[in-house]
Design an enzyme around this catalytic site. Structure first.
Site, PDB file in Angstrom:
ATOM      1  N   ARG A 225      32.476  34.282  40.067  1.00 54.28           N
ATOM      2  CA  ARG A 225      32.200  34.282  38.644  1.00 54.28           C
ATOM      3  C   ARG A 225      30.717  34.548  38.417  1.00 54.28           C
ATOM      4  O   ARG A 225      29.861  34.021  39.136  1.00 54.28           O
ATOM      5  CB  ARG A 225      32.600  32.935  38.004  1.00 54.28           C
ATOM      6  CG  ARG A 225      34.111  32.699  37.944  1.00 54.28           C
ATOM      7  CD  ARG A 225      34.765  33.627  36.938  1.00 54.28           C
ATOM      8  NE  ARG A 225      36.199  33.462  36.833  1.00 54.28           N
ATOM      9  CZ  ARG A 225      37.100  34.192  37.461  1.00 54.28           C
ATOM     10  NH1 ARG A 225      36.706  35.134  38.312  1.00 54.28           N
ATOM     11  NH2 ARG A 225      38.387  33.992  37.276  1.00 54.28           N
ATOM     12  N   HIS A 273      34.039  44.494  39.156  1.00 57.09           N
ATOM     13  CA  HIS A 273      35.058  43.449  39.055  1.00 57.09           C
ATOM     14  C   HIS A 273      36.389  43.926  39.653  1.00 57.09           C
ATOM     15  O   HIS A 273      37.444  43.859  39.016  1.00 57.09           O
ATOM     16  CB  HIS A 273      35.257  42.997  37.606  1.00 57.09           C
ATOM     17  CG  HIS A 273      35.812  41.602  37.507  1.00 57.09           C
ATOM     18  ND1 HIS A 273      35.462  40.731  36.512  1.00 57.09           N
ATOM     19  CD2 HIS A 273      36.694  40.925  38.286  1.00 57.09           C
ATOM     20  CE1 HIS A 273      36.095  39.582  36.672  1.00 57.09           C
ATOM     21  NE2 HIS A 273      36.853  39.676  37.748  1.00 57.09           N
TER      22      HIS A 273
END
Length: 310
Positions: A225, A273
């Site tokens: 994250r 991502h």
């Protein structure tokens, strides 16, 4: 007969409709699945936190919300959600994808592949890399993804340490826990992999203090994250040489803004991502199995602890 609402972006329905129907058919349960079911008739929601459903109050007979993502930080604090929330744990898809990304980039940095791939000076440096046994790796986060990556790297011969908020006992892996164990886990680590959830307790876990205890020239991989890293502290450590490279797959703002320093920093690799994602075919089986369990009166798997945030 349970009514199952699929609540995600419209393009996701195109990807999930066939796999979900196939997986639900395989359970033998009668069911209704769709994107337009009256809220008061819905028993389960297959859910993406970026869907239009943000108020769960109208879903008066709702039994559970089944998240399509591993991360639940965007829904776990929703005060209108009072039924169980299950996060996505998909060993055949999401977990395997993460293991492959982490293993690939760990080996890339361990072997020094970048210098061989981009070598404009045609340098003929025959210095071999160390063997994996001489390259300490630390993984922050020992949930499903962290444990799978730890076992994969251990199998390749890396000495792996791991840190988690609560104590874990994993054969072949040196484990640390709690605030007192964080610096011990990071001390002298040459490769650090971040697989923690995004919670108030994990924000900026990589900061000036934790960067300083790593081995000089350490490398960081972050497929976890974005808020785990204090970006200013990391950039300072890269500029000083304390950290030799950072490969980052997640960021505080996504997509990463065009003017962000990470794009042009010579010691940063940006990946968009893609470390791992939910695969419809395998994720559908996880969802269907949890609905079958709930209908059979068996406890749901992967239920989120609202207090912990994951």
């Amino acid at each position: 007969m349970p009514n199952i609402l699929f609540a995600a972006r419209s393009e996701s329905w195109d990807e999930y409709e066939t796999p979900l129907n196939a997986a639900l058919d395989a359970t033998g349960l009668p069911y209704t699945l769709g994107t337009d079911i009256a809220p008061e008739q819905v028993d389960y929601i297959v859910y993406a936190p970026n869907s239009d459903v943000q108020d769960f109050t109208p879903f008066t007979r709702l039994k559970a919300v089944l998240n399509l993502w591993a991360g639940v930080e965007d829904v776990v604090g929703n005060s209108t959600l009072t039924v169980p929330l299950a996060r996505m744990v998909d060993e055949d898809g999401l977990t395997q994808g993460m293991v492959e990304w982490v293993t690939g980039h760990t080996l890339r940095h361990h072997l020094g592949m970048d210098a061989h791939i981009v070598n404009p000076d045609r340098a003929w440096d025959t210095t071999p890399p160390p063997l994996s046994a001489d390259r300490p790796v630390t993984i922050l986060g020992l949930g499903t993804l962290g444990q799978a990556c730890a076992h994969a790297l251990t199998a390749l011969g890396f000495p792996v340490s791991g840190w988690s908020r609560s104590a874990k006992n994993l054969p072949g892996i040196t484990t640390y826990a709690g605030d007192d164990g964080l610096h011990d886990a990071l001390r002298d680590a040459q490769i650090v992999i971040l697989l923690l959830p995004d919670t108030a307790a994990t924000a900026n876990v990589i900061n000036a203090g934790t960067l300083a205890v790593m081995a000089p020239g350490a490398m960081i991989l972050n497929p976890g994250r974005g808020p785990l890293i204090d970006d200013d502290a990391l950039l300072a450590a890269l500029d000083s040489g304390q950290i030799s490279h950072a490969t980052l797959d997640v960021f505080r703002t996504e997509p990463l803004p065009d003017d962000h320093t990470y794009w042009t920093h010579p010691k940063v690799t940006v990946t968009p991502h893609i470390a791992s994602t939910t695969r419809p075919e395998t994720a559908a089986r996880v969802i269907a199995d949890n609905i079958r369990r709930a209908e059979d009166g068996t406890p749901l798997q992967h239920v989120v602890d609202r207090n912990a945030g994951y």
